[in-house]
Write a protein that holds these residues in place. Structure first.
Motif, short mmCIF file in Angstrom:
data_model
loop_
_atom_site.label_atom_id
_atom_site.label_comp_id
_atom_site.label_asym_id
_atom_site.label_seq_id
_atom_site.Cartn_x
_atom_site.Cartn_y
_atom_site.Cartn_z
N SER A 1 0.83 -1.21 0.00
CA SER A 1 0.00 0.00 0.00
C SER A 1 0.86 1.25 0.00
O SER A 1 0.53 2.26 -0.66
CB SER A 1 -0.92 0.00 1.22
N LEU B 1 1.01 4.48 -2.65
CA LEU B 1 0.95 5.90 -2.28
C LEU B 1 2.14 6.67 -2.83
O LEU B 1 2.02 7.84 -3.20
CB LEU B 1 0.89 6.04 -0.76
N SER B 2 3.32 6.03 -2.83
CA SER B 2 4.51 6.72 -3.35
C SER B 2 4.39 7.03 -4.84
O SER B 2 5.05 7.93 -5.34
CB SER B 2 5.75 5.87 -3.10
N ARG C 1 -1.05 7.32 -6.03
CA ARG C 1 -2.40 6.74 -6.12
C ARG C 1 -3.06 6.81 -4.75
O ARG C 1 -2.97 5.90 -3.93
CB ARG C 1 -2.32 5.29 -6.61
N PHE C 2 -3.72 7.94 -4.48
CA PHE C 2 -4.36 8.16 -3.20
C PHE C 2 -5.81 7.68 -3.17
O PHE C 2 -6.51 7.90 -2.18
CB PHE C 2 -4.33 9.66 -2.85
N ASP C 3 -6.28 7.02 -4.27
CA ASP C 3 -7.66 6.56 -4.33
C ASP C 3 -7.83 5.11 -3.88
O ASP C 3 -8.95 4.61 -3.79
CB ASP C 3 -8.19 6.71 -5.76
N GLU D 1 -7.88 2.10 -1.23
CA GLU D 1 -8.08 1.90 0.21
C GLU D 1 -6.98 1.01 0.79
O GLU D 1 -6.60 0.01 0.17
CB GLU D 1 -9.45 1.27 0.47
N ILE D 2 -6.51 1.38 1.95
CA ILE D 2 -5.46 0.60 2.63
C ILE D 2 -6.14 -0.24 3.70
O ILE D 2 -6.76 0.28 4.63
CB ILE D 2 -4.41 1.52 3.26
N ASP E 1 -4.37 4.92 6.25
CA ASP E 1 -5.47 5.22 5.34
C ASP E 1 -6.03 6.62 5.60
O ASP E 1 -6.36 7.36 4.66
CB ASP E 1 -6.56 4.16 5.48
N ARG F 1 -3.77 9.09 4.12
CA ARG F 1 -3.97 9.21 2.66
C ARG F 1 -5.05 10.23 2.34
O ARG F 1 -4.91 11.03 1.40
CB ARG F 1 -4.33 7.84 2.10
N ILE G 1 -3.74 13.97 3.33
CA ILE G 1 -2.36 14.34 3.02
C ILE G 1 -2.26 15.68 2.31
O ILE G 1 -1.33 16.47 2.55
CB ILE G 1 -1.69 13.22 2.20
#
Length: 482
Positions: free
Chosen positions: A210, A214-215, A218-220, A222-223, A239, A242, A245
Motif C-alpha cells: 500500500s 501511495l509513493s 495513487r491516493f484513491d 483503500e489501505i 489510510d 492518505r 495528506i
C-alpha cells in the motif's frame, strides 16, 4: 502491553526457560562430578607431597652434615616444617578403610623428624659416628615412606576405581542428553520462529504494498490489512493519512511561512531587548556618588575632590553616550578605572584592586558598560559587608582566537542556587545597583551580542570567594560587519 510485544516476550520467555533449565541441570552435574574428582586428586597430591618432603628432608640433612652452615640449617628447618604440614594434610584423608594404614604412615613421619633431630644433635655434639648412623636410619625411613606412599596410592586407586567408572558413564549419559536436548530445542524454536515471523511479516508486506502505491501518487486505493495486532491499527491510521495528506501539505507550507515570520520577529525582538537593556540607567548612582564627593570635599582639600568629580563626569558621560553601540575593551577599561577611583575614595584602604591586563587584547569589541556592573557586584557583596574590606583581581589574557577576562574577589562566595539564578536570563532580572545595570542584564546583553550561551561562567564556593570568567571571541567584529 500490545499484542506484538506479548508475542516477542512469549518467545523470549520460552527460550529463556529452556536454556535456564539446561544450564542448571548441566551445571549441577558438572559441579558435583568436578568436586568429587578434585577430592580424589587432592588425596593423591597430598600423598605425593609427603614423599617429596621426606626426600627433601634427607637431602637437606645430608647437606648440613657435610657443611654445617646457617643457610643449610634454615633449609633443614624448612624441610621439617613441610613434613609437619604434610602430616596435618594426611589426617584429613583418613576414613574407616585406611585409618590403620594412615596412622602407621603418620608415625613414620614423626620417626623421620625425630631421627633427623637426633642426627642434628649428635652432629652439634661432635659425635660424627652417631650422627652418621642416625642419618642412615633417616634415609631408610624416607625410603620406606616412599614405598608405603606407592602402596597407599595403589590402594586408593582400587578403592576409587568404581567412582572413575561412574564418572565415565555419567559423562556419556550427559552427552546423549545434550544431543537430544539440542534436537528438541531446535525443533521447538523453528516452529515458534515460523509462527512468529508469519504473524508479523504478512501484515507488514501488505502495508508495504500500500505504501508503494501511495509513493506513486495513487491516493484513491483503500489501505486495509487483516490482522489482530497493532499493524492493523497502523494501516487504518495510514489510510486516514492518505485522505488528509493534501490538507497536511498545505498546513506545512503555512507553518513554514509562519516560522520564517516568527524568526524575523525574534531577531527584531532581540535587537529591541538589547536597546532596552542598554538604556537602564539608575540616577540613584549619581546621587550616591555626589553625596560621597560632598563629604570628601568637606573633609579634604579641593584637588582630590576635583579628580573625583572628573571621574564621575566621565563615567556619567560614558553611560549616556556609549550604550547604543559596541565599544573596545580599552574604552571599557578607562571608565572602569574611573569607577574604581570613586569606590576607593569611598572605601579607602578597605578596597584593594589588582589589575593584570594584556594590552594586545584591548582592541576587542564588547557591549558598552559590561565590566563596571560586574566589578560593582563584587564591591557590594565582597567588600562592603566586610569590616576589613577585601581584594578584587582583574585579569585580561590572550587565548588565541579569544580574549579571557577574569574578575575575582575574596568575599564570602555564593551558593550554586544563586549562581544558577544569575545565569538564568529567562527570569525577571534583579534590580541593578548604583548604575542600574544588574548582573543578569550584563549576562543577557553578552549572550545577545555574541549570540552564544557560553560567553560567561561563574565559579564560587561559600567562604572562598567568587570568580567571573568571560571568554570573548576576537572575530565578533568581523561577523557583525558582515
Amino acid at each position: 502491553m500490545n499484542k506484538i510485544q506479548k508475542k516477542v516476550w512469549m518467545l523470549a520467555l520460552v527460550v529463556l526457560f529452556i536454556m535456564s533449565a539446561i544450564w542448571v541441570t548441566l551445571t549441577y552435574y558438572n559441579q558435583k562430578t568436578q568436586s568429587q574428582y578434585n577430592d580424589v586428586l587432592q588425596r593423591y597430591l597430598s600423598l605425593n607431597e609427603v614423599t617429596v618432603a621426606s626426600q627433601q628432608l634427607v637431602t637437606d640433612l645430608n647437606n648440613y652434615l657435610i657443611k654445617p652452615t646457617s643457610d643449610n640449617l634454615e633449609k633443614l628447618d624448612a624441610s621439617k616444617a613441610q613434613i609437619r604440614k604434610a602430616k596435618d594434610e594426611i589426617y584429613d584423608l583418613r576414613n574407616e578403610e585406611n585409618e590403620f594404614v594412615l596412622t602407621n604412615y603418620t608415625n613414620l613421619l614423626d620417626s623421620l623428624v625425630e631421627t633427623a633431630d637426633r642426627s642434628f644433635m649428635l652432629q652439634s655434639q661432635q659425635e660424627a659416628e652417631g650422627s652418621n648412623e642416625e642419618f642412615s636410619e633417616a634415609t631408610r625411613i624416607a625410603t620406606y615412606i616412599s614405598e608405603m606412599t606407592l602402596t597407599i596410592i595403589d590402594t586408593e586407586l582400587k578403592t576409587y576405581d568404581r567412582f572413575y567408572r561412574g564418572i565415565i558413564e555419567q559423562s556419556e549419559e550427559l552427552k546423549q542428553l545434550g544431543i537430544w536436548l539440542l534436537l528438541l530445542i531446535t525443533f521447538v524454536l523453528l516452529l515458534l520462529t515460523y509462527w512468529f515471523s508469519i504473524s508479523i511479516t504478512k501484515p507488514v508486506q501488505m502495508l508495504t504494498q500500500s505504501a508503494n502505491e501511495l509513493s506513486k501518487g495513487r491516493f484513491d486505493l483503500e489501505i486495509k490489512v487483516d490482522s489482530n495486532d497493532e499493524i492493523s491499527f497502523l494501516a487504518q491510521t495510514f489510510d486516514r493519512m492518505r485522505i488528509n495528506i493534501n490538507n497536511l501539505i498545505m498546513e506545512i507550507q503555512e507553518k513554514a511561512q509562519l516560522e520564517r515570520e516568527l524568526q524575523q520577529n525574534k531577531l527584531l525582538l532581540q535587537e529591541s531587548q538589547l536597546l532596552g537593556l542598554q538604556s537602564q540607567i539608575n540616577p540613584h548612582f549619581l546621587f550616591n556618588t555626589l553625596n560621597i564627593l560632598s563629604k570628601k570635599a568637606y573633609l579634604e582639600g579641593a584637588e582630590e575632590t576635583s579628580d573625583l568629580l572628573v571621574s564621575v563626569a566621565g563615567l556619567l558621560r560614558y553611560n549616556l553616550k556609549r550604550l547604543d553601540r559596541p565599544v573596545t575593551l580599552y574604552e571599557e577599561l578607562i571608565v572602569l578605572k574611573q569607577y574604581i577611583e570613586i569606590q576607593q575614595a569611598r572605601f579607602t584602604d578597605r578596597l584593594n584592586v589588582h589589575m593584570d591586563v594584556d594590552e594586545s587584547c584591548l582592541n576587542v569589541k564588547i557591549p558598552g558598560l559590561t565590566l563596571q556592573p560586574i566589578i560593582e557586584n563584587a564591591v557590594i557583596h565582597a567588600i562592603e559587608p566586610e569590616e576589613d574590606g577585601g581584594h578584587i583581581w582583574f585579569r585580561v589574557s590572550d587565548r588565541g582566537d579569544a580574549v579571557a577576562i577574569e574578575i575575582e574577589d575574596d568575599g564570602k562566595g555564593m551558593p550554586q542556587e544563586k549562581i544558577a539564578h544569575l545565569l538564568d536570563t529567562e527570569k525577571v532580572p534583579a534590580e541593578g545597583h548604583s548604575t542600574g545595570i544588574g548582573f543578569q542584564n550584563v549576562v543577557q546583553r553578552l549572550r545577545i551580542f555574541y549570540r552564544t550561551e557560553n560567553v560567561l561562567k561563574i565559579e564560587s564556593e561559600e567562604g572562598k570567594g567568587t570568580k567571573v570568567t568571560m571568554v570573548l571571541p576576537k572575530t565578533r567584529e568581523e561577523k557583525q560587519d558582515g
